[in-house]
Design an enzyme around this catalytic site. Structure first.
Site, mmCIF file in Angstrom:
data_model
loop_
_atom_site.group_PDB
_atom_site.id
_atom_site.type_symbol
_atom_site.label_atom_id
_atom_site.label_comp_id
_atom_site.label_asym_id
_atom_site.label_seq_id
_atom_site.Cartn_x
_atom_site.Cartn_y
_atom_site.Cartn_z
ATOM 1 N N GLY A 135 -10.390 -24.592 17.326
ATOM 2 C CA GLY A 135 -10.358 -25.418 18.520
ATOM 3 C C GLY A 135 -10.286 -24.544 19.753
ATOM 4 O O GLY A 135 -10.018 -23.338 19.669
ATOM 5 N N THR A 188 -2.424 -23.096 16.528
ATOM 6 C CA THR A 188 -1.323 -22.328 15.941
ATOM 7 C C THR A 188 -0.219 -23.243 15.450
ATOM 8 O O THR A 188 0.346 -23.037 14.369
ATOM 9 C CB THR A 188 -0.774 -21.315 16.957
ATOM 10 O OG1 THR A 188 -1.835 -20.445 17.373
ATOM 11 C CG2 THR A 188 0.347 -20.486 16.349
ATOM 12 N N GLU A 225 -3.951 -15.238 14.899
ATOM 13 C CA GLU A 225 -4.759 -14.329 15.704
ATOM 14 C C GLU A 225 -3.867 -13.434 16.559
ATOM 15 O O GLU A 225 -2.905 -13.902 17.170
ATOM 16 C CB GLU A 225 -5.701 -15.130 16.600
ATOM 17 C CG GLU A 225 -6.681 -14.279 17.360
ATOM 18 C CD GLU A 225 -7.628 -15.114 18.186
ATOM 19 O OE1 GLU A 225 -8.651 -14.572 18.614
ATOM 20 O OE2 GLU A 225 -7.336 -16.303 18.415
ATOM 21 N N TYR A 241 -8.805 -12.620 32.461
ATOM 22 C CA TYR A 241 -8.578 -13.888 33.157
ATOM 23 C C TYR A 241 -8.594 -13.717 34.676
ATOM 24 O O TYR A 241 -8.834 -14.672 35.407
ATOM 25 C CB TYR A 241 -7.256 -14.514 32.706
ATOM 26 C CG TYR A 241 -7.369 -15.202 31.357
ATOM 27 C CD1 TYR A 241 -8.285 -16.222 31.148
ATOM 28 C CD2 TYR A 241 -6.553 -14.826 30.296
ATOM 29 C CE1 TYR A 241 -8.395 -16.842 29.917
ATOM 30 C CE2 TYR A 241 -6.650 -15.456 29.065
ATOM 31 C CZ TYR A 241 -7.577 -16.450 28.884
ATOM 32 O OH TYR A 241 -7.693 -17.076 27.660
ATOM 33 N N ASP A 277 -5.164 -19.554 12.028
ATOM 34 C CA ASP A 277 -5.349 -20.355 13.243
ATOM 35 C C ASP A 277 -6.645 -19.991 13.976
ATOM 36 O O ASP A 277 -6.776 -20.214 15.179
ATOM 37 C CB ASP A 277 -4.138 -20.239 14.178
ATOM 38 C CG ASP A 277 -3.985 -18.865 14.808
ATOM 39 O OD1 ASP A 277 -4.655 -17.906 14.357
ATOM 40 O OD2 ASP A 277 -3.194 -18.743 15.765
ATOM 41 N N GLU A 279 -2.264 -17.026 31.549
ATOM 42 C CA GLU A 279 -3.001 -18.279 31.532
ATOM 43 C C GLU A 279 -2.629 -19.187 32.702
ATOM 44 O O GLU A 279 -3.096 -20.321 32.782
ATOM 45 C CB GLU A 279 -2.747 -19.038 30.223
ATOM 46 C CG GLU A 279 -3.294 -18.352 28.985
ATOM 47 C CD GLU A 279 -2.967 -19.102 27.709
ATOM 48 O OE1 GLU A 279 -3.619 -18.840 26.678
ATOM 49 O OE2 GLU A 279 -2.054 -19.954 27.733
#
Length: 225
Positions: free
Chosen positions: A19, A26, A43, A55, A93, A154
């Site tokens: 996804g 996760t 991961e 980012y 995951d 993020e």
């Protein structure tokens, strides 16, 4: 007390949850590995030294970030070939295919061609899952989940980037044939807070024997979001 539903069936020795960023991969992988008493493979995204700068400036750092992920994911995938005799199930995951999906979003030109050459050399050595669970989610829900987990790099996640990734994932998995696939509408469900939803998902997974199946939870299982 009603009996606990069975763990994953024996034919699902290797399950991969997929996804877009923030879809809940996760969390679900941890729950499935715990239910099955299996080995959990996560991961190693935090080990990528370029992720934070990616980012901040995707065009500048996309190639370095992608190659670092490719090497890390390949190393993990090769290790999956050595199954743990005391853990009959492996739950990851991510899939190795994920790397290519991201590459086609972030790279172009000579960089993409070089990446494809390297990916082609590695792909055949990566094990194919017995089942892939693809969590589809709305961009609003993805942004909500990303904000909740509060990772510093993020913090300024771009909505357009998530939308582009979502489209790329859909294109890939709507034509996926490498292994059995269960596509889950995860936009409005809560596997942690609604145990009935998780139990039904496990039952749905156990029933998949080939091709593509879909799990669209009934309204009573959905999260008001």
């Amino acid at each position: 007390m009603s009996p606990r539903p069975p763990a994953l069936p024996s034919h699902l020795g290797y399950v991969a949850v997929e996804g877009v960023i923030g879809a809940g991969k996760t969390t679900l992988a941890r729950m499935l590995a715990d239910r099955a008493g299996g080995r959990l493979v996560l991961e190693e995204f935090e080990d990528n030294p370029f992720l934070g700068t990616f980012y901040q400036d995707r065009d500048r750092w996309a190639f370095q970030t992608q190659l670092a992920f490719l090497a890390s994911r390949f190393r993990q995938q090769k290790a999956l070939g050595a199954r743990d005799l005391f853990a009959p199930h492996v739950v990851a995951d991510y899939t190795f295919d994920k790397d290519r999906i991201f590459a086609h979003v972030t790279l172009s030109g000579d960089e993409l061609r070089l990446y494809e050459s390297l990916y082609g050399l590695m792909e055949t050595a990566a094990p194919v899952p017995d089942l892939v669970v693809y969590l589809r989610s709305s961009v609003d829900r993805l942004l909500h989940n990303v904000a909740l987990r509060g990772r510093a790099y993020e913090a300024d996640m771009d909505r357009d980037y998530l939308a582009e990734l979502s489209e790329a994932y859909d294109r890939y998995f709507f034509h996926y044939t490498r292994s059995p696939l269960l596509i889950v509408d995860a936009s409005r469900i809560d596997f942690v807070g609604e145990p009935a939803t998780f139990e039904e998902l496990v039952r749905q997974m156990a029933s998949v024997r080939g091709g593509t199946s879909y799990f669209n939870p009934p309204r009573t299982m959905q999260l008001a979001f």
